[in-house]
Write a protein that holds these residues in place. Structure first.
Motif, PDB file in Angstrom:
ATOM      1  N   SER A  98      -7.047  -9.865   0.219  1.00  0.00           N
ATOM      2  CA  SER A  98      -6.511 -11.146   0.700  1.00  0.00           C
ATOM      3  C   SER A  98      -7.524 -11.936   1.520  1.00  0.00           C
ATOM      4  O   SER A  98      -7.306 -13.105   1.813  1.00  0.00           O
ATOM      5  N   TYR A 134     -13.518 -11.749   8.433  1.00  0.00           N
ATOM      6  CA  TYR A 134     -12.099 -11.689   8.791  1.00  0.00           C
ATOM      7  C   TYR A 134     -11.844 -10.739   9.958  1.00  0.00           C
ATOM      8  O   TYR A 134     -10.730 -10.285  10.175  1.00  0.00           O
ATOM      9  N   SER A 194       2.384  -1.009   1.550  1.00  0.00           N
ATOM     10  CA  SER A 194       2.728  -1.089   2.974  1.00  0.00           C
ATOM     11  C   SER A 194       3.905  -0.175   3.290  1.00  0.00           C
ATOM     12  O   SER A 194       4.594   0.316   2.397  1.00  0.00           O
ATOM     13  N   GLU A 197      -1.502  -1.076   3.525  1.00  0.00           N
ATOM     14  CA  GLU A 197      -1.516  -2.525   3.692  1.00  0.00           C
ATOM     15  C   GLU A 197      -0.580  -2.930   4.834  1.00  0.00           C
ATOM     16  O   GLU A 197       0.298  -2.166   5.252  1.00  0.00           O
ATOM     17  N   ARG A 198      -0.789  -4.167   5.308  1.00  0.00           N
ATOM     18  CA  ARG A 198       0.022  -4.743   6.388  1.00  0.00           C
ATOM     19  C   ARG A 198       0.143  -3.779   7.564  1.00  0.00           C
ATOM     20  O   ARG A 198       1.200  -3.577   8.139  1.00  0.00           O
ATOM     21  N   LYS A 258      -4.909  -5.287   7.358  1.00  0.00           N
ATOM     22  CA  LYS A 258      -3.871  -6.038   8.065  1.00  0.00           C
ATOM     23  C   LYS A 258      -3.060  -6.930   7.147  1.00  0.00           C
ATOM     24  O   LYS A 258      -1.934  -7.291   7.467  1.00  0.00           O
ATOM     25  N   GLY A 259      -3.617  -7.305   5.997  1.00  0.00           N
ATOM     26  CA  GLY A 259      -2.886  -8.103   5.026  1.00  0.00           C
ATOM     27  C   GLY A 259      -2.664  -7.310   3.755  1.00  0.00           C
ATOM     28  O   GLY A 259      -2.205  -6.173   3.774  1.00  0.00           O
ATOM     29  N   GLN A 260      -3.008  -7.934   2.635  1.00  0.00           N
ATOM     30  CA  GLN A 260      -2.937  -7.275   1.339  1.00  0.00           C
ATOM     31  C   GLN A 260      -4.350  -7.038   0.844  1.00  0.00           C
ATOM     32  O   GLN A 260      -5.287  -7.746   1.219  1.00  0.00           O
TER      33      GLN A 260
END
Length: 426
Positions: free
Chosen positions: A61, A238, A18, A202-203, A56-58
């Protein structure tokens, strides 16, 4: 009980990808860094494309590391139902793609030297009622007659050689299904992407996609806008509210998993002597397997509710009771992990992949077969985007519309009660 997936905690450290500035111009933006996105990115980069992957996350995830670690052959509809819908030739093509998908996983494991304990241990579909075993017999005949796929019936008197429980009435064994450590597989796929030149962020959620007058795309992310020639949506169950047109294509169900403490070799071999992947025949089904360190992973749709820490723990209590009904010898066993996740189902319960009217590509609706089908469809979509739409087994099959559905499955509690009632009376 830990509420982190066992696969993530035991996969080894994931680097933080990220915080990097995004490239403003690229050939392909892939949205979602689960197995669909990682596979699409890897296979596209191998073809020479500049690929940017945003998550949006890892990595992993979402569903890709929240499953049972099973790569099973076969789709979730009946053989004859598939033939009625699509005709014999097309039904066979779709069915065979599920077997090819397991081959795709195995090939990537070998090509990229991914240490994820991939093993062809076989899937045993067990009959929860005597009538279900009769259905297994018909399934075996249909698979052999129409698709040339050979399986093995296991009668009730022989079942103890496969499972240390008297809860079932026989089963159908498919020897080609595989077990793997999906956390390590996801990590290995991400590393393979980076070796091939994929830029991973990421993120950094994608919050919108717009097609420009010139025919290219602008993907808005939390860290800036990326211009690209192509966009692939790989978010499946998701998909968030920024992409309502994609959310409406499927219903997302909760699935929950518990993992026991290590059982030791003797007890582990007592409950599943040959380390099979086991799935029962109920509408609200259970699935279970041994982990590489001899724990029992036991999953199912314990509650028709979204996943969150409170819901996961309640579901874990339900699953523990149900596990002990099947395996009374585990009644004193501690549960060390519990987690939940979402599974995407189109109304016709097959995978769907293609291109929207605006030219955005997508693949979704793996219906519990995401480990292998997400990986395989990533490879397929890389070919489709390279000008070969004919390689997709589900080309030109659009997801059926769901009446009165806007992406929020308000009807799930009613559907859950209905299917649980069916399990009690059939």
């Amino acid at each position: 009980m830990k509420t982190i997936p066992y696969w993530i905690e035991t996969a080894g450290a994931f680097p933080d990808r990220s915080g990097k500035p995004v490239t403003e111009d690229t050939d392909l933006v892939v949205v979602g860094a689960g197995l669909t996105g990682l596979s699409t990115a890897l296979h596209s980069a191998r073809k020479g494309a500049r690929v940017t992957l945003v998550e949006k996350g890892q990595i992993g995830s979402g569903a890709s590391a929240r499953n049972g670690g099973m790569a099973n052959l076969g789709f979730t509809i009946g053989v004859r139902q598939a033939i009625r819908r699509y005709g014999l030739e097309r039904a066979g093509e779709i069915y065979n793609s599920y077997g090819e998908a397991v081959d795709t996983v195995e090939r990537l494991v070998n090509e990229e030297s991914i240490d994820c304990q991939f093993r062809r241990v076989g899937r045993l579909g067990v009959a929860s009622r005597p009538a279900h075993f009769e259905a297994k017999k018909a399934q075996q005949r249909d698979l052999a007659q129409y698709f040339g796929h050979e399986t093995t019936l296991v009668g009730k008197s022989e079942l103890r050689s496969e499972i240390g429980s008297d809860a079932y009435h026989g089963g159908l064994l498919d020897p080609f299904s595989a077990a793997l450590h999906v956390g390590r597989f996801v990590r290995g796929m991400a590393e393979a992407c980076e070796r091939t030149g994929v830029e991973i962020h990421e993120r950094n959620a994608a919050i919108g996609v717009r097609r420009t007058a010139a025919g290219r795309f602008e993907v808005s992310t939390e860290r800036g806008v990326i211009r690209a020639g192509q966009v692939m949506m790989a978010t499946d169950a998701y998909t968030d509210k920024n992409f309502p047109w994609l959310r409406r294509q499927q219903v997302c169900l909760g699935s929950f998993i518990i993992v026991t403490e290590p059982l030791g070799e003797e007890l582990a071999r007592d409950i599943i002597p040959k380390a099979r992947l086991i799935v029962d025949s109920n509408q609200v089904c259970h699935y279970f397997r041994l982990t590489p360190d001899n724990r029992l992973l036991f999953g199912g749709r314990a509650r028709f509710a979204p996943s969150d820490p409170t819901s996961d723990k309640k579901s874990g209590q339900v699953l523990f009771r149900e596990m002990c009904e099947i395996f009374p010898q585990l009644s004193r066993t501690k549960i060390e992990y519990v987690w939940g996740g979402s599974v995407g189902f189109a109304m016709d319960r097959i995978v769907h992949a293609g291109q929207t009217d605006d030219g955005v590509y997508y693949s979704l609706g793996y219906a519990g077969h995401g480990v292998q089908m997400a990986t395989h469809m990533g490879q397929v979509m890389a070919e489709v985007m390279d000008g070969h739409p004919e390689v997709s087994p589900v080309r030109d099959i659009a997801p059926p519309r769901i009446p009165l559905y806007n992406g929020t499955a308000w009807f799930l509690p009613f559907a859950g009660a209905y299917y649980k009632t069916l399990d009690r009376i059939r």
